[in-house]
Design a protein around this motif. Structure first.
Motif, PDB file in Angstrom:
ATOM      1  N   ASP A 152      32.867  43.819  44.522  1.00  0.00           N
ATOM      2  CA  ASP A 152      32.377  45.340  44.860  1.00  0.00           C
ATOM      3  C   ASP A 152      31.869  45.002  46.536  1.00  0.00           C
ATOM      4  O   ASP A 152      32.173  45.998  47.219  1.00  0.00           O
ATOM      5  CB  ASP A 152      31.410  45.847  43.937  1.00  0.00           C
ATOM      6  CG  ASP A 152      32.198  46.380  42.635  1.00  0.00           C
ATOM      7  OD1 ASP A 152      33.465  46.210  42.551  1.00  0.00           O
ATOM      8  OD2 ASP A 152      31.465  46.415  41.539  1.00  0.00           O
ATOM      9  N   THR A 153      31.014  44.252  46.441  1.00  0.00           N
ATOM     10  CA  THR A 153      30.427  44.082  47.901  1.00  0.00           C
ATOM     11  C   THR A 153      31.292  43.787  48.928  1.00  0.00           C
ATOM     12  O   THR A 153      31.598  44.515  49.924  1.00  0.00           O
ATOM     13  CB  THR A 153      29.186  43.097  47.829  1.00  0.00           C
ATOM     14  OG1 THR A 153      28.288  43.487  46.983  1.00  0.00           O
ATOM     15  CG2 THR A 153      28.546  43.056  49.282  1.00  0.00           C
ATOM     16  N   ALA A 154      32.259  42.983  48.640  1.00  0.00           N
ATOM     17  CA  ALA A 154      33.307  42.419  49.742  1.00  0.00           C
ATOM     18  C   ALA A 154      34.331  43.494  49.718  1.00  0.00           C
ATOM     19  O   ALA A 154      34.673  43.743  50.985  1.00  0.00           O
ATOM     20  CB  ALA A 154      33.947  41.143  48.921  1.00  0.00           C
ATOM     21  N   ASP A 155      34.432  44.123  48.906  1.00  0.00           N
ATOM     22  CA  ASP A 155      35.588  45.351  49.034  1.00  0.00           C
ATOM     23  C   ASP A 155      35.123  46.251  49.606  1.00  0.00           C
ATOM     24  O   ASP A 155      35.497  46.749  50.678  1.00  0.00           O
ATOM     25  CB  ASP A 155      36.040  46.019  47.603  1.00  0.00           C
ATOM     26  CG  ASP A 155      37.200  45.138  46.945  1.00  0.00           C
ATOM     27  OD1 ASP A 155      37.644  44.329  47.430  1.00  0.00           O
ATOM     28  OD2 ASP A 155      37.595  45.516  45.792  1.00  0.00           O
ATOM     29  N   ARG A 156      33.760  46.624  49.778  1.00  0.00           N
ATOM     30  CA  ARG A 156      33.206  47.761  50.361  1.00  0.00           C
ATOM     31  C   ARG A 156      32.981  47.457  52.091  1.00  0.00           C
ATOM     32  O   ARG A 156      33.072  48.211  52.731  1.00  0.00           O
ATOM     33  CB  ARG A 156      31.768  47.902  49.866  1.00  0.00           C
ATOM     34  CG  ARG A 156      30.827  49.352  50.623  1.00  0.00           C
ATOM     35  CD  ARG A 156      29.622  49.254  50.122  1.00  0.00           C
ATOM     36  NE  ARG A 156      28.664  48.557  50.682  1.00  0.00           N
ATOM     37  CZ  ARG A 156      28.009  47.469  49.907  1.00  0.00           C
ATOM     38  NH1 ARG A 156      28.249  47.349  48.848  1.00  0.00           N
ATOM     39  NH2 ARG A 156      27.302  46.542  50.595  1.00  0.00           N
ATOM     40  N   TRP A 198      40.455  45.453  56.425  1.00  0.00           N
ATOM     41  CA  TRP A 198      41.622  45.715  56.195  1.00  0.00           C
ATOM     42  C   TRP A 198      41.819  46.803  54.876  1.00  0.00           C
ATOM     43  O   TRP A 198      42.703  47.492  54.777  1.00  0.00           O
ATOM     44  CB  TRP A 198      42.675  44.475  56.105  1.00  0.00           C
ATOM     45  CG  TRP A 198      43.251  44.313  57.564  1.00  0.00           C
ATOM     46  CD1 TRP A 198      42.891  43.314  58.198  1.00  0.00           C
ATOM     47  CD2 TRP A 198      43.994  44.929  58.231  1.00  0.00           C
ATOM     48  NE1 TRP A 198      43.514  43.408  59.421  1.00  0.00           N
ATOM     49  CE2 TRP A 198      44.287  44.513  59.280  1.00  0.00           C
ATOM     50  CE3 TRP A 198      44.843  46.201  57.980  1.00  0.00           C
ATOM     51  CZ2 TRP A 198      45.178  44.850  60.246  1.00  0.00           C
ATOM     52  CZ3 TRP A 198      45.607  46.845  58.887  1.00  0.00           C
ATOM     53  CH2 TRP A 198      45.857  46.117  60.228  1.00  0.00           C
ATOM     54  N   ARG A 199      40.995  46.583  54.212  1.00  0.00           N
ATOM     55  CA  ARG A 199      40.716  47.579  52.814  1.00  0.00           C
ATOM     56  C   ARG A 199      40.420  48.753  53.395  1.00  0.00           C
ATOM     57  O   ARG A 199      41.234  49.875  52.954  1.00  0.00           O
ATOM     58  CB  ARG A 199      39.823  46.938  51.722  1.00  0.00           C
ATOM     59  CG  ARG A 199      39.989  47.966  50.539  1.00  0.00           C
ATOM     60  CD  ARG A 199      38.896  47.370  49.499  1.00  0.00           C
ATOM     61  NE  ARG A 199      38.750  48.210  48.315  1.00  0.00           N
ATOM     62  CZ  ARG A 199      38.382  49.274  48.027  1.00  0.00           C
ATOM     63  NH1 ARG A 199      37.669  49.900  49.145  1.00  0.00           N
ATOM     64  NH2 ARG A 199      38.568  50.088  46.730  1.00  0.00           N
ATOM     65  N   ASP A 200      39.439  48.918  54.317  1.00  0.00           N
ATOM     66  CA  ASP A 200      39.025  50.142  54.698  1.00  0.00           C
ATOM     67  C   ASP A 200      40.234  50.680  55.707  1.00  0.00           C
ATOM     68  O   ASP A 200      40.143  52.094  55.598  1.00  0.00           O
ATOM     69  CB  ASP A 200      37.903  49.683  55.738  1.00  0.00           C
ATOM     70  CG  ASP A 200      37.060  51.165  56.210  1.00  0.00           C
ATOM     71  OD1 ASP A 200      36.912  52.061  55.678  1.00  0.00           O
ATOM     72  OD2 ASP A 200      37.493  51.327  57.588  1.00  0.00           O
ATOM     73  N   ASN A 201      40.861  49.988  56.436  1.00  0.00           N
ATOM     74  CA  ASN A 201      41.994  50.355  57.212  1.00  0.00           C
ATOM     75  C   ASN A 201      43.148  51.180  56.382  1.00  0.00           C
ATOM     76  O   ASN A 201      43.667  52.074  56.984  1.00  0.00           O
ATOM     77  CB  ASN A 201      42.703  49.279  57.764  1.00  0.00           C
ATOM     78  CG  ASN A 201      41.736  48.767  59.081  1.00  0.00           C
ATOM     79  OD1 ASN A 201      40.910  49.679  59.605  1.00  0.00           O
ATOM     80  ND2 ASN A 201      42.078  47.766  59.496  1.00  0.00           N
ATOM     81  N   LEU A 202      43.254  50.606  55.168  1.00  0.00           N
ATOM     82  CA  LEU A 202      44.522  51.078  54.432  1.00  0.00           C
ATOM     83  C   LEU A 202      44.101  52.257  53.646  1.00  0.00           C
ATOM     84  O   LEU A 202      44.660  53.270  53.314  1.00  0.00           O
ATOM     85  CB  LEU A 202      44.914  50.325  53.375  1.00  0.00           C
ATOM     86  CG  LEU A 202      45.750  48.922  54.178  1.00  0.00           C
ATOM     87  CD1 LEU A 202      46.103  47.870  53.140  1.00  0.00           C
ATOM     88  CD2 LEU A 202      47.031  49.524  54.823  1.00  0.00           C
ATOM     89  N   ALA A 203      42.783  52.334  53.250  1.00  0.00           N
ATOM     90  CA  ALA A 203      42.135  53.134  52.319  1.00  0.00           C
ATOM     91  C   ALA A 203      41.688  54.594  53.162  1.00  0.00           C
ATOM     92  O   ALA A 203      41.821  55.801  52.350  1.00  0.00           O
ATOM     93  CB  ALA A 203      40.900  52.328  51.658  1.00  0.00           C
ATOM     94  N   ASN A 204      41.370  54.392  54.218  1.00  0.00           N
ATOM     95  CA  ASN A 204      40.717  55.482  55.047  1.00  0.00           C
ATOM     96  C   ASN A 204      41.666  55.814  56.447  1.00  0.00           C
ATOM     97  O   ASN A 204      42.063  54.918  57.045  1.00  0.00           O
ATOM     98  CB  ASN A 204      39.304  55.452  55.678  1.00  0.00           C
ATOM     99  CG  ASN A 204      38.451  55.501  54.486  1.00  0.00           C
ATOM    100  OD1 ASN A 204      38.526  56.089  53.464  1.00  0.00           O
ATOM    101  ND2 ASN A 204      37.732  54.086  54.016  1.00  0.00           N
ATOM    102  N   LEU A 254      41.423  40.228  52.285  1.00  0.00           N
ATOM    103  CA  LEU A 254      40.681  40.056  50.898  1.00  0.00           C
ATOM    104  C   LEU A 254      40.142  38.936  50.547  1.00  0.00           C
ATOM    105  O   LEU A 254      38.873  38.783  50.168  1.00  0.00           O
ATOM    106  CB  LEU A 254      41.329  40.966  49.824  1.00  0.00           C
ATOM    107  CG  LEU A 254      41.706  42.362  50.189  1.00  0.00           C
ATOM    108  CD1 LEU A 254      42.569  42.679  48.776  1.00  0.00           C
ATOM    109  CD2 LEU A 254      40.501  43.183  49.789  1.00  0.00           C
ATOM    110  N   ALA A 255      41.066  37.681  50.321  1.00  0.00           N
ATOM    111  CA  ALA A 255      40.654  36.576  49.843  1.00  0.00           C
ATOM    112  C   ALA A 255      39.664  35.887  50.842  1.00  0.00           C
ATOM    113  O   ALA A 255      38.696  35.356  50.304  1.00  0.00           O
ATOM    114  CB  ALA A 255      41.927  35.434  49.881  1.00  0.00           C
ATOM    115  N   ILE A 256      39.672  35.850  52.234  1.00  0.00           N
ATOM    116  CA  ILE A 256      38.855  35.522  53.128  1.00  0.00           C
ATOM    117  C   ILE A 256      37.444  36.138  52.866  1.00  0.00           C
ATOM    118  O   ILE A 256      36.316  35.454  52.824  1.00  0.00           O
ATOM    119  CB  ILE A 256      39.142  35.367  54.474  1.00  0.00           C
ATOM    120  CG1 ILE A 256      40.583  34.379  54.569  1.00  0.00           C
ATOM    121  CG2 ILE A 256      38.336  35.108  55.572  1.00  0.00           C
ATOM    122  CD1 ILE A 256      41.254  34.259  55.867  1.00  0.00           C
TER     123      ILE A 256
END
Length: 175
Positions: free
Chosen positions: A144-148, A152-158, A79-81
């Motif tokens: 919001d753009t970076a989260d989308r 790894w956010r996607d790997n955990l959320a889906n 996320l940070a990077i």
């Protein structure tokens, strides 16, 4: 320290390359994990070597962070990077950025004590603290753009298909 303009240039070069030839950005990452003594593991990928282990409470020797620490670290650092890359790409200045990854757990599932309790986390939260001279609307659009676009956010959320392949080698007992 890499300047935001240099980060933006590198990212835009990669965007152009994968737009023209998508196969340039496709591949398979392979990380090897080898079990060692006292519930410790040596983790290697390319030139990198990491360690993981368990505390004495679980039969290990506490010589390295446990897999949960590494997993939360992977998520938080991704996320940070990603935020830094997107800030550079979108022209948003950052004064400081910190992320806390909070994960709720109940070890009864992991220890097989209760089938009603899942072995993984029951919830993962991430708290972002950002300081920026940009407007609140710009910061929200950037985050919001970076989260989308966060892998790894996607790997955990889906759900990601998880395929197991097992190879067994018979060995003779040592006498």
């Amino acid at each position: 320290m890499t300047e935001p303009a240099d980060i933006r240039t590198a990212i835009e070069r990669n965007v152009k390359a994968v737009t023209l030839r998508p196969s340039v950005g496709q591949g398979t990452a392979v990380t090897r994990v080898r079990l060692g003594e006292s519930l410790s593991c040596e983790i290697t990928e390319g030139p990198w070597t990491l360690s993981a282990g368990m505390t004495g409470k679980y039969g290990g020797d506490g010589s390295a962070p446990n897999p949960g620490v590494l997993g939360r670290a992977a998520f938080g650092s991704c996320l940070a990077i990603g935020y830094a890359m997107w800030a550079a790409r979108l022209g948003v200045s950052i004064t400081s950025l910190e992320i806390d990854v909070q994960a709720d757990y109940d070890v009864r599932g992991e220890l097989g004590v209760s089938d009603a309790v899942r072995p993984g986390h029951s919830e993962i939260r991430y708290v972002i603290r950002v300081s920026s001279p940009a407007s609140e609307d710009e910061v929200r659009r950037w985050i919001d753009t970076a989260d989308r676009c966060s892998s790894w956010r996607d790997n955990l959320a889906n759900p990601v298909p998880l395929v197991r392949e097992l190879h067994i080698t018979s060995t003779a007992p040592i006498e």
